[in-house]
Enzyme design. Structure first.
Site, PDB file in Angstrom:
ATOM      1  N   ARG A  52       0.841  -1.211   0.000  1.00  0.00           N
ATOM      2  CA  ARG A  52       0.000   0.000   0.000  1.00  0.00           C
ATOM      3  C   ARG A  52       0.873   1.258   0.000  1.00  0.00           C
ATOM      4  O   ARG A  52       0.587   2.219  -0.717  1.00  0.00           O
ATOM      5  CB  ARG A  52      -0.943  -0.024   1.215  1.00  0.00           C
ATOM      6  CG  ARG A  52      -1.930   1.123   1.233  1.00  0.00           C
ATOM      7  CD  ARG A  52      -3.001   0.951   2.287  1.00  0.00           C
ATOM      8  NE  ARG A  52      -2.478   1.052   3.642  1.00  0.00           N
ATOM      9  CZ  ARG A  52      -3.197   0.897   4.742  1.00  0.00           C
ATOM     10  NH1 ARG A  52      -4.491   0.602   4.639  1.00  0.00           N
ATOM     11  NH2 ARG A  52      -2.662   1.011   5.918  1.00  0.00           N
ATOM     12  N   LYS A 151      -2.646   6.705   1.264  1.00  0.00           N
ATOM     13  CA  LYS A 151      -2.565   7.054   2.694  1.00  0.00           C
ATOM     14  C   LYS A 151      -1.570   8.206   2.818  1.00  0.00           C
ATOM     15  O   LYS A 151      -0.384   8.014   3.101  1.00  0.00           O
ATOM     16  CB  LYS A 151      -2.110   5.822   3.492  1.00  0.00           C
ATOM     17  CG  LYS A 151      -2.379   5.921   4.971  1.00  0.00           C
ATOM     18  CD  LYS A 151      -2.282   4.560   5.611  1.00  0.00           C
ATOM     19  CE  LYS A 151      -2.195   4.623   7.109  1.00  0.00           C
ATOM     20  NZ  LYS A 151      -3.359   5.156   7.784  1.00  0.00           N
ATOM     21  N   GLU A 184     -16.433   5.423   5.524  1.00  0.00           N
ATOM     22  CA  GLU A 184     -15.576   4.857   6.576  1.00  0.00           C
ATOM     23  C   GLU A 184     -15.643   5.788   7.779  1.00  0.00           C
ATOM     24  O   GLU A 184     -16.555   6.616   7.876  1.00  0.00           O
ATOM     25  CB  GLU A 184     -14.148   4.697   6.075  1.00  0.00           C
ATOM     26  CG  GLU A 184     -13.524   6.000   5.570  1.00  0.00           C
ATOM     27  CD  GLU A 184     -12.078   5.848   5.142  1.00  0.00           C
ATOM     28  OE1 GLU A 184     -11.405   4.901   5.578  1.00  0.00           O
ATOM     29  OE2 GLU A 184     -11.615   6.712   4.375  1.00  0.00           O
TER      30      GLU A 184
HETATM   31  N1  PXG Z   1      -9.502   4.534   7.185  1.00  0.00           N
HETATM   32  C1  PXG Z   1      -8.671   5.555   7.414  1.00  0.00           C
HETATM   33  C2  PXG Z   1      -9.011   6.899   6.898  1.00  0.00           C
HETATM   34  C3  PXG Z   1      -7.502   5.332   8.137  1.00  0.00           C
HETATM   35  O1  PXG Z   1      -6.665   6.349   8.355  1.00  0.00           O
HETATM   36  C4  PXG Z   1      -8.108   3.006   8.373  1.00  0.00           C
HETATM   37  C5  PXG Z   1      -9.244   3.283   7.638  1.00  0.00           C
HETATM   38  C6  PXG Z   1      -7.826   1.607   8.779  1.00  0.00           C
HETATM   39  O2  PXG Z   1      -6.752   1.089   8.003  1.00  0.00           O
HETATM   40  P1  PXG Z   1      -5.787  -0.062   8.544  1.00  0.00           P
HETATM   41  O3  PXG Z   1      -4.879  -0.345   7.410  1.00  0.00           O
HETATM   42  O4  PXG Z   1      -5.079   0.492   9.761  1.00  0.00           O
HETATM   43  O5  PXG Z   1      -6.644  -1.211   8.886  1.00  0.00           O
HETATM   44  C7  PXG Z   1      -7.216   4.050   8.644  1.00  0.00           C
HETATM   45  C8  PXG Z   1      -6.013   3.803   9.466  1.00  0.00           C
HETATM   46  C9  PXG Z   1      -3.847   3.952  14.130  1.00  0.00           C
HETATM   47  C10 PXG Z   1      -3.836   4.845  12.977  1.00  0.00           C
HETATM   48  O6  PXG Z   1      -3.012   4.148  15.018  1.00  0.00           O
HETATM   49  C11 PXG Z   1      -4.539   4.445  11.859  1.00  0.00           C
HETATM   50  C12 PXG Z   1      -4.556   5.288  10.789  1.00  0.00           C
HETATM   51  C13 PXG Z   1      -3.932   6.505  10.839  1.00  0.00           C
HETATM   52  C14 PXG Z   1      -3.237   6.878  11.954  1.00  0.00           C
HETATM   53  C15 PXG Z   1      -3.168   6.038  13.043  1.00  0.00           C
HETATM   54  O7  PXG Z   1      -4.702   3.062  14.157  1.00  0.00           O
HETATM   55  N2  PXG Z   1      -5.231   4.965   9.667  1.00  0.00           N
END
Ligand code: PXG
Length: 305
Positions: A52, A151, A184
């Site tokens: 990713r 991201k 989301e």
């Molecule tokens: N949507 C958004 C907008 C995000 O930023 C997720 C979904 C979940 O993605 P993952 O790959 O983590 O399953 C995110 C995750 C944390 C953290 O500490 C997570 C994110 C950004 C900063 C911190 O969980 N993004």
């Protein structure tokens, strides 16, 4: 012992680890990042996170300074040098230092930072009682403006949504896409349970395709549960049997109230509970194993690039 941070090829003590004020990550939010967990010496879904990251960098036209295989080693070495088996890892790649204009051609090389730290676990109550959420007035950026699959270091629209949640005194904010469909939450993906089946917004709606989301889909299907990636509105959220969120930090957490509507019986549901249990088992076993890294490369850490 001070935490060691990887910065552009070297491990540096935390209080000395700095990036330039001319870095376009700082000046413009020009860059990309990942948040990754390690459980018991296993870096969960490291390859998926790096895929990713490299896809985000490709879209942003940032030339990654190391290969994906080298990046795997750098992440592993950041954990080993800090003696971490359970950790939260933050990987940041920015455009690098340039001049004050936004033209990326003025930035000579990207900045690469890998930070590993002790994971701050959410309190047990968070999982026992579930979360309350609101729907944010801020929408997810339309995919033709900026694709949510990237991201990026530019999280302001999610941060504005999180501020709305904070102001309402709740734990997360649902974000709709431009057409009013649920996309989301500010830092988590969302799932509904209805009549024994699972629904989650389809990736084309402009959401971040979470690694936890994709893993939960796999885990649920392996349990024989039907999962559909589809479109739905807040009406479907309010009337679901169960609602839960997924993310690297939260893992799997129930939502028990949304915009003041009580979901189901107001308690975390049985499907959420068993998915969470199975997800944790999966996360502790699937990924890049530090023991295998040490067997292959030794424990001695070098500046890895
Ligand atoms: N949507 C958004 C907008 C995000 O930023 C997720 C979904 C979940 O993605 P993952 O790959 O983590 O399953 C995110 C995750 C944390 C953290 O500490 C997570 C994110 C950004 C900063 C911190 O969980 N993004």
């Amino acid at each position: 012992m001070s935490l060691k941070i990887y910065v552009n090829g070297e491990f540096i003590d935390k209080d000395k680890a700095v990036v330039s004020v001319s870095d376009h990550g700082f000046l413009y939010g020009d860059g990309t990042f990942e948040g990754i967990r390690a459980y018991k010496g296993c870096i969960f879904a490291l390859r998926e996170h790096l895929d990713r990251l490299y896809e985000s960098a490709k879209t942003l036209m940032i030339d990654m300074p190391v290969t994906i295989e080298e990046m795997e080693k750098i992440v592993a070495e950041t954990l080993i040098i800090n003696n971490f088996e359970d950790a939260y890892i933050r990987l940041v790649v920015s455009r690098g230092a340039g001049d004050l204009g936004l033209d990326p051609r003025k930035c000579s090389r990207p900045t690469l930072v890998v930070i590993a730290d002790k994971i701050k676990l959410y309190p047990e109550e968070f999982y026992q009682k579930g979360l309350e959420v609101i729907t944010a007035s801020v929408r997810r950026t339309p995919v033709d403006s900026f694709n949510g699959k990237v991201k990026s270091l530019n999280y302001l629209n999610n941060i504005l949504a999180r501020i709305e949640a904070n102001n309402a005194g709740v734990g997360e904010a649902i974000m709709l896409n431009h057409d009013g469909y649920v996309a989301e939450c500010s830092a988590d993906n969302i799932f509904l349970v209805k009549n024994g089946e699972i629904l989650t917004p389809a990736a084309h709606l402009g959401l971040l395709k979470g690694i936890t989301r994709d893993s939960i889909i796999k885990v649920a299907r392996s349990m024989g549960i039907t999962v559909t990636e589809t479109i739905f509105t807040t009406h479907d959220v309010y009337n679901a049997d169960e609602v839960f969120l997924t993310g690297t930090g939260a893992e799997v957490v129930a939502v028990v109230r949304a915009d003041k509507r009580i979901i189901g019986n107001g308690l975390p549901g049985p499907m959420t509970f068993s998915l969470r249990e199975n997800y944790i088992k999966y996360a502790c076993s699937y990924g890049y194993k530090l023991s295998e890294h040490i067997a292959k490369y030794g424990k001695k850490t070098q500046s890895a690039s």
